[in-house]
Write a protein that holds these residues in place. Sequence first.
Motif, PDB file in Angstrom:
ATOM      1  N   ILE A 120      -1.857  63.074 -28.475  1.00 22.13           N
ATOM      2  CA  ILE A 120      -1.241  63.527 -27.228  1.00 22.13           C
ATOM      3  C   ILE A 120       0.212  63.084 -27.086  1.00 22.13           C
ATOM      4  N   ASP A 121       0.984  63.915 -26.407  1.00 25.90           N
ATOM      5  CA  ASP A 121       2.377  63.587 -26.086  1.00 25.90           C
ATOM      6  C   ASP A 121       2.385  62.582 -24.946  1.00 25.90           C
ATOM      7  N   VAL A 122       3.117  61.469 -25.136  1.00 26.26           N
ATOM      8  CA  VAL A 122       3.223  60.477 -24.062  1.00 26.26           C
ATOM      9  C   VAL A 122       4.675  60.259 -23.627  1.00 26.26           C
ATOM     10  N   ALA A 123       5.629  60.655 -24.447  1.00 24.12           N
ATOM     11  CA  ALA A 123       7.058  60.556 -24.139  1.00 24.12           C
ATOM     12  C   ALA A 123       7.795  61.450 -25.139  1.00 24.12           C
ATOM     13  N   ILE A 124       9.092  61.580 -24.960  1.00 20.59           N
ATOM     14  CA  ILE A 124       9.887  62.378 -25.898  1.00 20.59           C
ATOM     15  C   ILE A 124       9.772  61.757 -27.288  1.00 20.59           C
ATOM     16  N   GLN A 125       9.423  62.561 -28.264  1.00 17.99           N
ATOM     17  CA  GLN A 125       9.251  62.159 -29.667  1.00 17.99           C
ATOM     18  C   GLN A 125       8.222  61.039 -29.860  1.00 17.99           C
ATOM     19  N   THR A 126       7.269  60.949 -28.941  1.00 17.29           N
ATOM     20  CA  THR A 126       6.226  59.933 -29.063  1.00 17.29           C
ATOM     21  C   THR A 126       4.866  60.565 -28.814  1.00 17.29           C
ATOM     22  N   LYS A 127       3.997  60.415 -29.783  1.00 16.58           N
ATOM     23  CA  LYS A 127       2.612  60.861 -29.666  1.00 16.58           C
ATOM     24  C   LYS A 127       1.706  59.651 -29.866  1.00 16.58           C
ATOM     25  N   CYS A 128       0.528  59.723 -29.258  1.00 17.41           N
ATOM     26  CA  CYS A 128      -0.460  58.653 -29.401  1.00 17.41           C
ATOM     27  C   CYS A 128      -1.841  59.263 -29.609  1.00 17.41           C
ATOM     28  N   LEU A 129      -2.699  58.496 -30.233  1.00 16.31           N
ATOM     29  CA  LEU A 129      -4.110  58.892 -30.312  1.00 16.31           C
ATOM     30  C   LEU A 129      -4.705  58.650 -28.933  1.00 16.31           C
ATOM     31  N   GLY A 130      -5.259  59.695 -28.343  1.00 18.85           N
ATOM     32  CA  GLY A 130      -5.713  59.657 -26.956  1.00 18.85           C
ATOM     33  C   GLY A 130      -7.112  59.129 -26.759  1.00 18.85           C
ATOM     34  N   PHE A 131      -7.446  58.045 -27.436  1.00 19.51           N
ATOM     35  CA  PHE A 131      -8.749  57.411 -27.287  1.00 19.51           C
ATOM     36  C   PHE A 131      -8.552  55.985 -26.779  1.00 19.51           C
ATOM     37  N   GLN A 132      -9.505  55.537 -25.973  1.00 17.08           N
ATOM     38  CA  GLN A 132      -9.520  54.157 -25.518  1.00 17.08           C
ATOM     39  C   GLN A 132     -10.846  53.541 -25.942  1.00 17.08           C
ATOM     40  N   SER A 133     -10.827  52.229 -26.104  1.00 15.03           N
ATOM     41  CA  SER A 133     -12.045  51.513 -26.491  1.00 15.03           C
ATOM     42  C   SER A 133     -12.823  51.097 -25.245  1.00 15.03           C
ATOM     43  N   ALA A 134     -14.129  51.238 -25.321  1.00 14.51           N
ATOM     44  CA  ALA A 134     -15.031  50.765 -24.265  1.00 14.51           C
ATOM     45  C   ALA A 134     -16.018  49.801 -24.907  1.00 14.51           C
ATOM     46  N   SER A 135     -16.479  48.854 -24.132  1.00 15.81           N
ATOM     47  CA  SER A 135     -17.390  47.860 -24.697  1.00 15.81           C
ATOM     48  C   SER A 135     -18.759  48.478 -24.957  1.00 15.81           C
ATOM     49  N   PHE A 136     -19.477  47.863 -25.878  1.00  9.22           N
ATOM     50  CA  PHE A 136     -20.854  48.266 -26.179  1.00  9.22           C
ATOM     51  C   PHE A 136     -21.739  47.043 -25.991  1.00  9.22           C
ATOM     52  N   PRO A 137     -22.883  47.159 -25.320  1.00  4.57           N
ATOM     53  CA  PRO A 137     -23.459  48.398 -24.803  1.00  4.57           C
ATOM     54  C   PRO A 137     -22.577  49.010 -23.716  1.00  4.57           C
ATOM     55  N   GLY A 138     -22.596  50.329 -23.695  1.00  2.00           N
ATOM     56  CA  GLY A 138     -21.801  51.080 -22.748  1.00  2.00           C
ATOM     57  C   GLY A 138     -21.870  52.561 -23.036  1.00  2.00           C
ATOM     58  N   THR A 139     -21.164  53.318 -22.229  1.00  2.06           N
ATOM     59  CA  THR A 139     -21.229  54.775 -22.283  1.00  2.06           C
ATOM     60  C   THR A 139     -19.932  55.368 -22.832  1.00  2.06           C
ATOM     61  N   ILE A 140     -20.058  56.316 -23.724  1.00  6.23           N
ATOM     62  CA  ILE A 140     -18.919  57.099 -24.189  1.00  6.23           C
ATOM     63  C   ILE A 140     -18.572  58.101 -23.089  1.00  6.23           C
ATOM     64  N   VAL A 141     -17.280  58.258 -22.811  1.00  5.53           N
ATOM     65  CA  VAL A 141     -16.828  59.203 -21.793  1.00  5.53           C
ATOM     66  C   VAL A 141     -15.921  60.231 -22.466  1.00  5.53           C
ATOM     67  N   ILE A 142     -16.332  61.484 -22.431  1.00  6.94           N
ATOM     68  CA  ILE A 142     -15.505  62.582 -22.939  1.00  6.94           C
ATOM     69  C   ILE A 142     -14.614  63.001 -21.777  1.00  6.94           C
ATOM     70  N   GLY A 143     -13.341  62.593 -21.832  1.00  5.98           N
ATOM     71  CA  GLY A 143     -12.410  62.791 -20.730  1.00  5.98           C
ATOM     72  C   GLY A 143     -11.771  64.169 -20.696  1.00  5.98           C
ATOM     73  N   ASN A 144     -10.971  64.381 -19.645  1.00  6.11           N
ATOM     74  CA  ASN A 144     -10.466  65.740 -19.408  1.00  6.11           C
ATOM     75  C   ASN A 144      -9.341  66.184 -20.333  1.00  6.11           C
ATOM     76  N   ILE A 145      -8.589  65.277 -20.931  1.00  3.94           N
ATOM     77  CA  ILE A 145      -7.534  65.736 -21.842  1.00  3.94           C
ATOM     78  C   ILE A 145      -8.146  66.380 -23.083  1.00  3.94           C
TER      79      ILE A 145
END
Length: 169
Positions: A120-145
Amino acid sequence: MRYTKLALGGPKIGPFYAVNLVGISVGGKMLKIPNEVWNENLGGGTIVDSGTSLTFLTSPAYIHVMDELTMALSKYKKIPSDAFKFCFNSTGYDQSSVPRFAIHFADGAKFEPPVKSYVIDVAIQTKCLGFQSASFPGTIVIGNIIQQNYLWEFDLRGGILGYGPSSCT
């Protein structure tokens, strides 16, 4: 449209739109993620949440996904970020060099978002992998982006989730 079953009213996930996964692949290769990550009764599970921007993967899934994608993007100059694990200078970026990320549902359906939905684009000429880490046990969340560029149909009466590519964003 493709369809998968909704797992509504589970004891641990509650009122969210839960789905049953069997895996995640990157570049067509199924990642070696422990089965308990997908199983609500073993501390895992997955929801589709249009109210959450980013996609949250529990740590056993996050580590494997990030390893595969960062390896593919290692030729780009890494940029430090407080918000994301991997960002890079997108000068000369070619999205065809990014392996395809796919979510595999228990009933055989597969969701393969466009690359721009997880790099994903986060700033001019900057892209990032749009995933965040969540603890386990826990739930995976498929977000809107990652859901963008798809039409989503929630058939609560039929217990089915439908999704298909759409030019409507």
